[in-house]
Design a protein around this motif. Structure first.
Motif, PDB file in Angstrom:
ATOM      1  N   UNK A  81      17.430 -47.169  16.336  1.00  0.00           N
ATOM      2  CA  UNK A  81      17.739 -48.321  15.488  1.00  0.00           C
ATOM      3  C   UNK A  81      17.851 -49.614  16.290  1.00  0.00           C
ATOM      4  N   UNK A  82      18.293 -49.516  17.543  1.00  0.00           N
ATOM      5  CA  UNK A  82      18.403 -50.722  18.370  1.00  0.00           C
ATOM      6  C   UNK A  82      17.038 -51.328  18.683  1.00  0.00           C
ATOM      7  N   UNK A  83      16.005 -50.515  18.635  1.00  0.00           N
ATOM      8  CA  UNK A  83      14.647 -51.008  18.878  1.00  0.00           C
ATOM      9  C   UNK A  83      14.069 -51.709  17.652  1.00  0.00           C
ATOM     10  N   UNK A 103      34.451 -45.092  21.747  1.00  0.00           N
ATOM     11  CA  UNK A 103      33.407 -44.833  22.738  1.00  0.00           C
ATOM     12  C   UNK A 103      32.317 -45.905  22.723  1.00  0.00           C
ATOM     13  N   UNK A 104      32.224 -46.653  21.637  1.00  0.00           N
ATOM     14  CA  UNK A 104      31.173 -47.669  21.512  1.00  0.00           C
ATOM     15  C   UNK A 104      31.739 -49.001  21.032  1.00  0.00           C
ATOM     16  N   UNK A 105      32.810 -49.516  21.668  1.00  0.00           N
ATOM     17  CA  UNK A 105      33.410 -50.749  21.141  1.00  0.00           C
ATOM     18  C   UNK A 105      32.489 -51.955  21.229  1.00  0.00           C
ATOM     19  N   UNK A 106      31.730 -52.086  22.314  1.00  0.00           N
ATOM     20  CA  UNK A 106      30.817 -53.227  22.453  1.00  0.00           C
ATOM     21  C   UNK A 106      29.687 -53.154  21.447  1.00  0.00           C
ATOM     22  N   UNK A 107      29.137 -51.971  21.262  1.00  0.00           N
ATOM     23  CA  UNK A 107      28.057 -51.779  20.297  1.00  0.00           C
ATOM     24  C   UNK A 107      28.549 -52.053  18.886  1.00  0.00           C
TER      25      UNK A 107
END
Length: 184
Positions: A81-83, A103-107
């Motif tokens: 999905x990031x692509x 585990x994914x706070x920045x994302x």
């Protein structure tokens, strides 16, 4: 007595239905070519409601299913999905990141900013984004407080160590001076 009467009525109904069914079977064609030839009445099933992909219910349904998957599969989906840059990809990335926010706070934060920038949203989706934003702000506040508390604790430990070191030096000096005074 009434039980026997009820049982008799049920038995007669069963026999009558069996006779009617046997009569129909003898008249029924031996081969069924279409649903119209079938003597069984087909009931139309109601079609399941399909949620449009851009509703909060659809997003939460997607999240529920995906969060049950193993972490490795979720990570692979996130990379896919990031692509992409579509609205759906951003919203799905956000839902996947919310499965494990610790585990994914920045994302999670980046996907939330991207999703909120993609105006306009339906009211339910906007409310969901507001809820996620409030949760993210609360999580960030707790992290800042934890960091501040950790720093205070570290400073306190350093202070205790410094006091212990001073006390150790003072006791070492007292021991050596006490030994000198005891010897002639």
């Amino acid at each position: 007595m009434t039980r026997m009467g009820t049982l008799g009525v049920l038995l007669l109904s069963l026999v009558g239905c069996t006779l009617i069914q046997n009569d129909r079977q003898s008249q029924a064609p031996s081969e069924v070519n279409s649903p119209l030839d079938c003597p069984v009445v087909l009931q139309r099933r109601s079609e399941p409601k399909v949620e449009p992909a851009n509703t909060a219910n659809a997003l939460l349904g997607f999240r529920r299913v995906q969060c049950a998957r193993p972490k490795e599969e979720r990570d692979a989906l996130i990379q896919d999905y990031l692509e992409q840059s579509s609205r759906q990809a951003v919203m799905r990335t956000l839902m996947l990141a919310s499965c494990a926010p610790d585990q994914t706070p920045g994302l999670l934060a980046n996907a939330l900013v991207q999703a909120r920038d993609m105006e306009p949203h339906a009211k339910d989706v906007a409310a969901l984004l507001d809820l996620l934003a409030a949760q993210a702000e609360s999580y960030a506040l707790l992290e800042r407080r934890l960091h501040s508390t950790q720093k205070k604790l570290d400073d306190m430990i350093q202070g205790i160590r410094a006091i212990e070191a001073e006390m150790g030096e003072a006791s070492d000096g007292a021991d050596t001076s006490g030994q000198r005074g005891a010897q002639p």
